[in-house]
Design a protein around this motif. Structure first.
Motif, short mmCIF file in Angstrom:
data_model
loop_
_atom_site.label_atom_id
_atom_site.label_comp_id
_atom_site.label_asym_id
_atom_site.label_seq_id
_atom_site.Cartn_x
_atom_site.Cartn_y
_atom_site.Cartn_z
N LEU A 151 -5.68 5.52 6.71
CA LEU A 151 -6.83 5.31 5.53
C LEU A 151 -5.43 3.34 5.30
O LEU A 151 -5.90 2.56 5.23
N ALA B 209 -8.66 6.50 -4.26
CA ALA B 209 -8.81 6.53 -3.02
C ALA B 209 -8.01 7.83 -2.09
O ALA B 209 -8.25 8.31 -1.02
N GLY B 210 -6.63 8.03 -2.29
CA GLY B 210 -6.08 8.95 -2.14
C GLY B 210 -6.92 10.68 -2.16
O GLY B 210 -6.68 11.38 -0.58
N THR C 161 0.93 3.45 -3.47
CA THR C 161 -0.76 4.06 -3.79
C THR C 161 -0.06 5.43 -2.89
O THR C 161 1.02 5.40 -2.04
N ASP C 162 -0.91 6.28 -3.05
CA ASP C 162 -0.97 7.53 -2.49
C ASP C 162 -1.06 7.66 -1.12
O ASP C 162 -2.05 8.75 -0.57
N LEU C 163 -1.91 6.55 -0.19
CA LEU C 163 -2.88 7.07 0.48
C LEU C 163 -2.60 7.43 2.54
O LEU C 163 -1.05 6.83 1.93
N SER C 164 -3.32 7.71 2.71
CA SER C 164 -2.47 9.21 4.19
C SER C 164 -2.09 6.84 4.82
O SER C 164 -3.00 6.08 4.99
N LEU D 216 1.12 -1.46 0.03
CA LEU D 216 0.08 0.00 0.64
C LEU D 216 0.79 1.01 0.09
O LEU D 216 0.95 1.71 -0.66
N LEU E 86 -8.52 1.82 -5.15
CA LEU E 86 -7.14 2.30 -4.41
C LEU E 86 -6.79 3.87 -5.67
O LEU E 86 -6.34 4.20 -4.73
N LYS E 87 -6.56 3.59 -6.77
CA LYS E 87 -6.60 4.93 -7.20
C LYS E 87 -6.92 6.09 -7.00
O LYS E 87 -6.75 7.71 -6.79
N SER F 70 -10.30 10.16 0.64
CA SER F 70 -10.35 9.68 1.96
C SER F 70 -10.38 11.46 2.68
O SER F 70 -11.08 11.82 3.06
N TYR G 78 -14.43 0.23 1.53
CA TYR G 78 -14.54 0.76 2.84
C TYR G 78 -14.90 1.63 3.48
O TYR G 78 -15.48 2.00 4.31
N LEU G 79 -13.95 3.15 2.44
CA LEU G 79 -14.49 4.43 2.42
C LEU G 79 -16.22 4.46 2.59
O LEU G 79 -16.32 5.59 2.76
#
Lengths: 264, 378
Positions: free
Chosen positions: A127, B31-32, A121-124, A117, B28-29, B35, B65-66
């Motif tokens: 998250l 999601a950043g 990805t660029d998830l925080s 992840l 996923l793409k 959120s 999930y979101l």
């Protein structure tokens, strides 16, 4: 030639397409002109005697070993000679559960799941941690497993944690190398069921190298048998009618019969 | 907002019911970016909400999930949330994610910095003492096994002893020789620099002879062997432990200490005195070369002066320490190796620990020896 020989591409929707694969280790030829199609959304079980190159085939599809000859397409892309960026993108769409989990022993389970992840990805961070928690729970691990290190887990839990990591990026294709090896029959059956459930809910295509006849009969849509340096794909019923001596022995041997009885 | 990958459209019907429609690719793409917007999402006023998921293009676990978290938050804010509008191919995943449920409530950690520090200090101290006690009992175990082998020497694995003598002794000669030579060079150079001011250049030989024979030769040897062979012992035995070979030895009715530890300890106790002697010679040789180069002391003069400066006790005082250091290095190396459990990582950690611990013990023991010899007036 068997009626279900996979020589002709049977579906436009093949997510893995192998053509004319040749594998050699020195003078020893492992695969000689092997063809295989894996259809989108199916669970394919791959079986074969020791040394027939099941795990080698898996590694070649994953790009870990380069075949001597032949063409391997993954999700419509030829895996040979892909530029680095596309290769990485392709890897993000496949997930692999190695035989012994291959968890990073210096990280907790949750950190293991977060590795892909963070990388892709660029998830925080918050998250990513939440997503890891969801994956760990979906893999059937208790909530407190995320904070544990691999050395603190049982064999079955390591496999589940490895599965959670393999599923971290919601891959299209899930590769499993002997997923139920080393599990007790109850744990193995539960793991089979877990794979089936995840496959349905996530819409996965599953490529599973296995020796577990129960897995083959209970969750595989089709079975690929490695014989004579090639592969024969078919449903269980089709294989049961196959006169090839190894295939006959495999599915009609005492263990094969027992597994089928248990199923019916 | 149409350029985004995934977004929400909200509208309010006449009866006050909110209608939220998720559109685009919830994956996923997206999601950043999503959120951030969803975290601050709130609806004015109360009323029921119907979350329409039937028109989005794609959904993966992150999207599910979101959306699930969004509906939980709306429900917590007092809205009645209706989730029935979802396509069947997404329902399985959405329900699987919803089943996971909310994160467990973490117990708030109370911060007591000073108490925590005291606790850590105490723990470290107790762990250190415990380690010392365990090492001592391991030493006892080795001694008992040694004793048993003295009575019945045919049980001793001579091949294994010879193998380890080669590994720890013969193969260490090049590195040990070079380093001892260089230490001799450095000592002679520094000593000459100081002694020249008093016109006492020739006493460089006394300095070299006494310091190398009594202390530096054996200490250098012990430190190099601890780094080379003590770590190797830990890694070898640790890897055997990971592969369950150690367990196999026990179940086959063989004695782990007799099979793995004693040959290593014995081999090291034989090689370390020999290596120390070799290091003494190489160190003096280095000193002699440097003395000749900077002070014009010929080899003949050097040897004559050395003969007057050092006596046999000087040499023996250095050498008598060697078997003790060897036993400590082998003991710590094997002990840490046997402590390896399960993971490959612990092999690395314990190997480091073994080197640090054995060098520490060697230097402590060297100090103890110094005090002892000064009492004995040696």
């Amino acid at each position: 030639m068997a009626p279900f020989d996979d020589r002709q591409p049977d579906s436009q929707d093949a997510v893995i397409r192998v053509r004319g694969l040749v594998t050699r280790f020195g003078p020893q030829v492992v695969h000689d002109g092997l063809d295989l199609d894996v259809r989108r959304g199916e669970v394919l079980g791959v079986v074969g005697g020791s040394g027939t190159g099941k795990s080698v085939l898996l590694k070649e599809i994953l790009g870990l070993i380069r075949p001597a000859d032949g063409r391997i397409e993954l999700l419509g892309r030829d895996t040979a000679g892909l530029p680095e960026s596309e290769r990485v993108a392709l890897q993000a769409r496949t997930g692999v559960l190695f035989q012994n989990g291959a968890l990073f022993s210096s990280m907790t389970v949750a950190q293991n799941v977060m590795v892909p992840l963070r990388e892709h990805t660029d998830l925080s961070a918050a998250l990513a941690a939440e997503i890891a928690r969801v994956k760990i729970a979906m893999s059937g691990l208790p909530a407190n497993a995320g904070a544990k290190f691999p050395s603190e887990l049982s064999g079955g839990m390591i496999k589940r944690a490895g599965l959670a990591r393999a599923l971290a990026l919601d891959p299209d294709i899930l590769f499993l190398d002997e997923p139920t090896a080393g599990l007790d029959p109850i744990g193995a059956a539960a793991f089979d069921q877990l794979i089936r459930n995840l496959q349905r809910s996530l819409g996965l295509t599953v490529f599973m190298v296995t020796h577990d006849l129960d897995s083959l009969t209970s969750i595989c849509d089709r079975i690929a048998v490695l014989v004579d340096k090639k592969i024969r794909v078919g449903t269980l019923e089709e294989h049961l009618r196959d006169p090839h001596p190894w295939i006959h022995d495999y599915f009609h041997g005492p263990r094969g019969r027992a597994a089928r009885h248990a199923e019916s | 907002m149409a350029r985004e990958r995934a977004w929400l459209e909200s509208s309010r019907a006449g009866d006050g019911e909110w209608r939220l429609t998720a559109l685009g690719h919830w994956d996923l793409k997206a999601a950043g970016g999503l959120s951030g917007t969803l975290d601050g999402f709130a609806l004015d006023g109360g009323g029921a909400v119907s979350l329409d998921l039937s028109r989005l293009d794609a959904m993966d676990t992150v999207g599910a999930y979101l959306l699930s978290a969004l509906s939980d938050r709306l429900a917590a804010a007092g809205h009645g949330v209706d989730l029935t509008a979802i396509r069947p191919e997404h329902a399985a995943l959405f329900n699987a994610v919803r089943e996971v449920g909310p994160p467990p409530v973490e117990r708030a950690q109370t911060h007591r910095p000073i108490l925590d520090m005291l606790e850590r200090t105490g723990r470290t101290a107790v762990d250190g003492l415990r380690e010392g006690r365990d090492l001592l009992s391991f030493l006892g175990l080795i001694a008992i096994t040694f004793g048993r082998l003295m009575v019945n020497p045919r049980r001793l694995r001579f091949r294994s002893v010879m193998f380890h003598i080669e590994q720890t002794g013969l193969n260490a000669l090049p590195i040990l020789g070079l380093l001892s030579f260089l230490i001799g060079v450095v000592l002679a150079f520094q000593g000459a620099d100081q002694l020249r001011r008093f016109g006492a250049e020739l006493f460089v030989v006394n300095l070299l002879g006494v310091s190398i024979l009594r202390e530096i030769g054996i200490l250098m040897t012990a430190i190099i062997v601890a780094g080379r062979s003590g770590s190797a012992f830990t890694a070898q035995i640790g890897t055997m432990k990971v592969n369950q070979e150690v367990d196999a030895i026990s179940t086959l009715g063989l004695d782990v200490v007799e099979l793995l530890v004693v040959p290593r300890a014995l081999a090291l106790m034989i090689t370390l005195p020999l290596l120390a002697f070799y290091a003494d010679i190489m160190g003096l040789f280095g000193g002699a070369v440097m003395s000749y180069a900077t002070l014009d002391i010929t080899f003949g003069q050097f040897i004559r002066q050395l003969h007057g400066a050092v006596t046999l006790p000087h040499f023996l005082v250095g050498l008598v320490k060697a078997p003790v250091f060897a036993l400590v290095i082998a003991m710590v190396g094997c002990y840490e190796g046997l402590k390896v459990s399960g993971s490959a990582e612990s092999v690395g950690t314990l190997t480091t620990k073994s080197v640090v611990e054995s060098i520490f013990l060697v230097i402590v023991l060297d100090a103890v020896f110094s005090v002892l010899f000064s009492f004995l007036r040696l």
